[in-house]
Design a protein around this motif. Structure first.
Motif, mmCIF file in Angstrom:
data_model
loop_
_atom_site.group_PDB
_atom_site.id
_atom_site.type_symbol
_atom_site.label_atom_id
_atom_site.label_comp_id
_atom_site.label_asym_id
_atom_site.label_seq_id
_atom_site.Cartn_x
_atom_site.Cartn_y
_atom_site.Cartn_z
ATOM 1 N N GLY A 141 0.779 -1.234 0.000
ATOM 2 C CA GLY A 141 0.000 0.000 0.000
ATOM 3 C C GLY A 141 0.809 1.280 0.000
ATOM 4 O O GLY A 141 0.273 2.349 0.291
ATOM 5 N N VAL A 142 2.084 1.192 -0.336
ATOM 6 C CA VAL A 142 2.947 2.380 -0.305
ATOM 7 C C VAL A 142 2.804 3.202 -1.582
ATOM 8 O O VAL A 142 2.880 4.423 -1.560
ATOM 9 N N ILE A 143 2.615 2.537 -2.730
ATOM 10 C CA ILE A 143 2.434 3.243 -3.987
ATOM 11 C C ILE A 143 1.091 2.848 -4.603
ATOM 12 O O ILE A 143 0.560 1.775 -4.331
ATOM 13 N N ALA A 144 0.544 3.730 -5.452
ATOM 14 C CA ALA A 144 -0.777 3.527 -6.041
ATOM 15 C C ALA A 144 -0.697 2.645 -7.286
ATOM 16 O O ALA A 144 0.389 2.360 -7.800
ATOM 17 N N TYR A 145 -1.881 2.244 -7.791
ATOM 18 C CA TYR A 145 -1.943 1.355 -8.960
ATOM 19 C C TYR A 145 -1.293 1.997 -10.189
ATOM 20 O O TYR A 145 -0.549 1.341 -10.922
ATOM 21 N N GLY A 146 -1.573 3.271 -10.413
ATOM 22 C CA GLY A 146 -0.960 3.957 -11.546
ATOM 23 C C GLY A 146 0.551 3.965 -11.456
ATOM 24 O O GLY A 146 1.257 3.837 -12.463
ATOM 25 N N SER A 147 1.064 4.079 -10.250
ATOM 26 C CA SER A 147 2.514 4.114 -10.043
ATOM 27 C C SER A 147 3.149 2.751 -10.267
ATOM 28 O O SER A 147 4.244 2.650 -10.829
ATOM 29 N N VAL A 148 2.475 1.685 -9.826
ATOM 30 C CA VAL A 148 3.038 0.344 -10.053
ATOM 31 C C VAL A 148 3.030 0.023 -11.544
ATOM 32 O O VAL A 148 3.955 -0.617 -12.062
ATOM 33 N N ILE A 149 2.021 0.492 -12.270
ATOM 34 C CA ILE A 149 1.988 0.310 -13.721
ATOM 35 C C ILE A 149 3.146 1.069 -14.362
ATOM 36 O O ILE A 149 3.861 0.533 -15.234
ATOM 37 N N ALA A 150 3.372 2.300 -13.932
ATOM 38 C CA ALA A 150 4.477 3.103 -14.478
ATOM 39 C C ALA A 150 5.818 2.429 -14.223
ATOM 40 O O ALA A 150 6.662 2.334 -15.121
ATOM 41 N N GLY A 151 6.012 1.941 -13.006
ATOM 42 C CA GLY A 151 7.285 1.313 -12.658
ATOM 43 C C GLY A 151 7.526 0.011 -13.382
ATOM 44 O O GLY A 151 8.622 -0.247 -13.881
ATOM 45 N N LEU A 152 6.484 -0.827 -13.483
ATOM 46 C CA LEU A 152 6.655 -2.128 -14.127
ATOM 47 C C LEU A 152 6.727 -2.019 -15.645
ATOM 48 O O LEU A 152 7.359 -2.843 -16.300
ATOM 49 N N CYS A 153 6.079 -1.005 -16.218
ATOM 50 C CA CYS A 153 6.216 -0.778 -17.663
ATOM 51 C C CYS A 153 7.648 -0.371 -18.007
ATOM 52 O O CYS A 153 8.186 -0.761 -19.045
ATOM 53 N N ALA A 154 8.266 0.406 -17.129
ATOM 54 C CA ALA A 154 9.641 0.866 -17.376
ATOM 55 C C ALA A 154 10.677 -0.194 -17.035
ATOM 56 O O ALA A 154 11.849 -0.074 -17.423
ATOM 57 N N SER A 155 10.248 -1.251 -16.340
ATOM 58 C CA SER A 155 11.188 -2.244 -15.821
ATOM 59 C C SER A 155 11.516 -3.310 -16.861
ATOM 60 O O SER A 155 10.935 -4.394 -16.860
ATOM 61 N N GLY A 156 12.455 -3.006 -17.730
ATOM 62 C CA GLY A 156 12.893 -3.966 -18.749
ATOM 63 C C GLY A 156 13.897 -4.970 -18.230
ATOM 64 O O GLY A 156 14.324 -5.876 -18.954
ATOM 65 N N GLY A 157 14.306 -4.824 -16.974
ATOM 66 C CA GLY A 157 15.217 -5.779 -16.350
ATOM 67 C C GLY A 157 16.543 -5.929 -17.059
ATOM 68 O O GLY A 157 17.128 -4.955 -17.540
ATOM 69 N N VAL A 158 17.012 -7.171 -17.167
ATOM 70 C CA VAL A 158 18.315 -7.465 -17.754
ATOM 71 C C VAL A 158 18.345 -7.090 -19.237
ATOM 72 O O VAL A 158 19.406 -6.833 -19.797
ATOM 73 N N GLY A 159 17.167 -7.046 -19.870
ATOM 74 C CA GLY A 159 17.105 -6.639 -21.267
ATOM 75 C C GLY A 159 17.700 -5.254 -21.484
ATOM 76 O O GLY A 159 18.344 -5.001 -22.516
ATOM 77 N N LEU A 160 17.511 -4.378 -20.513
ATOM 78 C CA LEU A 160 18.084 -3.035 -20.615
ATOM 79 C C LEU A 160 19.613 -3.080 -20.569
ATOM 80 O O LEU A 160 20.287 -2.287 -21.229
ATOM 81 N N LEU A 161 20.147 -4.014 -19.788
ATOM 82 C CA LEU A 161 21.607 -4.169 -19.737
ATOM 83 C C LEU A 161 22.162 -4.601 -21.095
ATOM 84 O O LEU A 161 23.205 -4.115 -21.528
ATOM 85 N N VAL A 162 21.450 -5.512 -21.758
ATOM 86 C CA VAL A 162 21.874 -5.963 -23.089
ATOM 87 C C VAL A 162 21.839 -4.799 -24.063
ATOM 88 O O VAL A 162 22.759 -4.624 -24.876
#
Length: 318
Positions: free
Chosen positions: A255-276
């Motif tokens: 409950g620390v961040i809102a639904y819109g914020s979790v969507i924003a964070g997870l959409c930006a989260s390309g993980g290891v793909g970003l390292l490649v």
């Protein structure tokens, strides 16, 4: 803070996190088996998608594993997919979020809405970007066609790039088609331990911070009810490590961040793909364009969901 109270916080975080281990392991083994069976088919489908790339990238990227973002990054650096397809994969992938949510059965109901939301964002974002880059994409599409027909430049080496590793040295190579116990069993074990440590660390940090500064001050620190929260979380999501998606997911579940914020964070989260992408993309200006687009689309989508969708829903339902 008394040592006994600190130990209680530590013990509570450890106990809650440990309960997730069995389900996490089962989920990761299941994902591994699906990857073993279908990973090459998925890679070839994305690679041959052409103008349909964003749609196929959005759907395949939503599968809960980190390998597809690595594969998409590798294909993009070889110009075997369009920029819109790459972004569609990034936007739809949730890295470790889905396994973390599923490991807590009480929260499993949010998985489908989360995945659907991200697929829609990926479709819109991917096609919008491909439309904006339609001139430069002509060369990429011609290259994809030539490669598929066997007319590719003999000096292009597209195979070595596909040997990039995902998290925990997990292989994404097209040649890994034989049953490999290390991939099927040991990788889920390592991955489960790794994610457990992340979950425990985030849980303990949140509980400790609230105990130290109070819930109100803690919420202010994370910009609760602030228009800036989706942008901050999207920026955090760009960290090229699965720890980012775990932290974002845990912050949402607590409950620390809102639904819109979790969507924003997870959409930006390309993980290891970003390292490649950072490692292999020769055109560094283009690399920054991809990252800027990823951040911009993710933050904008999160902001719209958080502040405009509720008003639209109220308007139509009243």
């Amino acid at each position: 803070m008394e040592v006994a109270y600190l130990f209680d916080i530590f013990l509570d975080a450890l106990t809650d996190s440990a309960k997730m281990i069995p389900l996490l392991f089962v989920i990761f083994v299941g994902i591994e088996l699906v990857e073993y069976k279908y990973s090459n088919n998925i890679r070839e489908t994305v690679q041959k998608a052409g103008v349909l790339g964003p749609a196929i990238g959005a759907v395949t990227g939503s599968f809960p594993q980190c390998g597809i973002s690595v594969v998409a990054s590798a294909l993009y650096t070889q110009r075997l997919i369009t920029i819109g397809t790459l972004l569609a994969v990034y936007l739809s992938t949730s890295d470790e979020a889905i396994p973390v949510i599923l490991s807590q059965p009480g929260n499993a109901k949010i998985v489908v809405p989360l995945m659907i939301t991200k697929i829609i964002i990926a479709l819109i974002g991917g096609y919008a970007v491909d439309f904006a880059f339609k001139e430069s994409n002509k060369k990429t599409l011609a290259h994809i066609k030539a490669y598929a027909e066997g007319h590719n430049n003999e000096y292009h080496n597209h195979e070595t790039i596909m040997n990039e590793k995902a998290c925990c040295d997990h292989s994404t190579s097209p040649s890994s088609t034989e049953f490999n116990p290390k991939e099927i069993i040991f990788h889920p074990v390592i991955h489960t331990v790794k994610i457990f440590i992340f979950i425990f660390g985030v849980s303990f940090a949140i509980s400790f911070a609230i105990a130290q500064m109070g819930e109100e001050t803690f919420e202010k620190m994370f910009l609760m009810h602030s228009v800036f929260q989706p942008f901050l979380v999207a920026l955090f999501g760009l960290i090229p490590n699965c720890a980012a998606s775990v932290a974002i997911t845990m912050l949402y579940l607590k409950g620390v961040i809102a639904y819109g914020s979790v969507i924003a964070g997870l959409c930006a989260s390309g993980g290891v793909g970003l390292l490649v992408l950072l490692k292999e993309e020769k055109d560094k200006k283009n690399m920054f364009v991809v990252l800027l687009l990823l951040f911009g689309i993710s933050a904008a989508a999160g902001y719209i969901i958080q502040y405009f969708i509720p008003f639209i829903m109220v308007y139509f339902l009243r």
